[in-house]
Design an enzyme around this catalytic site. Sequence first.
Site, PDB file in Angstrom:
ATOM      1  N   HIS A  33       0.847  -1.191   0.000  1.00 16.08           N
ATOM      2  CA  HIS A  33       0.000   0.000   0.000  1.00 16.08           C
ATOM      3  C   HIS A  33       0.886   1.246   0.000  1.00 16.08           C
ATOM      4  O   HIS A  33       2.094   1.156   0.165  1.00 16.08           O
ATOM      5  CB  HIS A  33      -0.823   0.069   1.294  1.00 16.08           C
ATOM      6  CG  HIS A  33      -1.703  -1.099   1.568  1.00 16.08           C
ATOM      7  ND1 HIS A  33      -3.050  -1.089   1.294  1.00 16.08           N
ATOM      8  CD2 HIS A  33      -1.448  -2.302   2.133  1.00 16.08           C
ATOM      9  CE1 HIS A  33      -3.591  -2.232   1.688  1.00 16.08           C
ATOM     10  NE2 HIS A  33      -2.639  -2.994   2.194  1.00 16.08           N
ATOM     11  N   GLU A 115       2.431  -0.781   4.431  1.00 18.30           N
ATOM     12  CA  GLU A 115       2.280   0.573   3.892  1.00 18.30           C
ATOM     13  C   GLU A 115       3.650   1.161   3.607  1.00 18.30           C
ATOM     14  O   GLU A 115       4.574   1.030   4.429  1.00 18.30           O
ATOM     15  CB  GLU A 115       1.571   1.482   4.910  1.00 18.30           C
ATOM     16  CG  GLU A 115       0.150   1.105   5.212  1.00 18.30           C
ATOM     17  CD  GLU A 115      -0.866   1.663   4.217  1.00 18.30           C
ATOM     18  OE1 GLU A 115      -0.465   2.362   3.260  1.00 18.30           O
ATOM     19  OE2 GLU A 115      -2.058   1.389   4.413  1.00 18.30           O
ATOM     20  N   HIS A 154      -2.419  -2.991  -3.508  1.00 20.13           N
ATOM     21  CA  HIS A 154      -3.802  -2.784  -3.083  1.00 20.13           C
ATOM     22  C   HIS A 154      -4.690  -2.585  -4.312  1.00 20.13           C
ATOM     23  O   HIS A 154      -5.827  -3.057  -4.358  1.00 20.13           O
ATOM     24  CB  HIS A 154      -3.854  -1.563  -2.159  1.00 20.13           C
ATOM     25  CG  HIS A 154      -5.075  -1.489  -1.316  1.00 20.13           C
ATOM     26  ND1 HIS A 154      -5.362  -0.375  -0.563  1.00 20.13           N
ATOM     27  CD2 HIS A 154      -6.082  -2.353  -1.078  1.00 20.13           C
ATOM     28  CE1 HIS A 154      -6.494  -0.572   0.091  1.00 20.13           C
ATOM     29  NE2 HIS A 154      -6.948  -1.763  -0.209  1.00 20.13           N
ATOM     30  N   ASP A 164      -3.349   2.395  -4.961  1.00 23.49           N
ATOM     31  CA  ASP A 164      -1.992   2.277  -4.421  1.00 23.49           C
ATOM     32  C   ASP A 164      -1.407   0.876  -4.594  1.00 23.49           C
ATOM     33  O   ASP A 164      -2.171  -0.081  -4.680  1.00 23.49           O
ATOM     34  CB  ASP A 164      -1.975   2.700  -2.950  1.00 23.49           C
ATOM     35  CG  ASP A 164      -2.949   1.915  -2.056  1.00 23.49           C
ATOM     36  OD1 ASP A 164      -4.119   1.782  -2.441  1.00 23.49           O
ATOM     37  OD2 ASP A 164      -2.533   1.472  -0.977  1.00 23.49           O
TER      38      ASP A 164
END
Length: 189
Positions: A33, A115, A154, A164
Amino acid sequence: MDDAGWLVDVEHCPSPNFGPRPPERPISLLVVHNISLPPGRFGGDAIERFFCNQLDAAEHPYFQEIRDLRVSAHALVRRDGTCVQFVSFQDRAWHAGRSCFLGEEECNDFSIGIELEGTDDLPYEAGQYRTLAALAQAIRTRWPAVTPERMTGHCDIAPGRKTDPGPAFDWSHFRRCLADAVPPAGDSC
């Protein structure tokens, strides 16, 4: 990585936004992400506060829009390549939302979400690729079903809803880093 699914030698910022994984869904997917808070700004602790339900909505107009969201990721790789962990890899983080990978729905049940501090359209830093690759190798060591083919964005598990890590993420470069990576001592990133 310790027996409880926490990386060693990284900052831990435990999020309340997680739950148990269904026992019949072993970990077999890594989802990449991106996040920046406020959008397009890097640094600070807004991401940590967001994943821990402590973001002050009065700080920025965008924070008003996301103030009621309850989300998390397993870990964040900052622009400088440092890593922060929010949820044990053994638990179900709330990162994917409604999602599907190769016909398997509800990806949170069987995935690890990482992330990257970034945006869809700004290049990621070299240190982020190195850290992500080392982290992916540590995950593969513990959960061999997370093969390079089961590392995705994602955008790929929630098309039309999510974009993303975006076109700025260089998958070819990541896969080269992954081929060269070895899990660091202690399986930390």
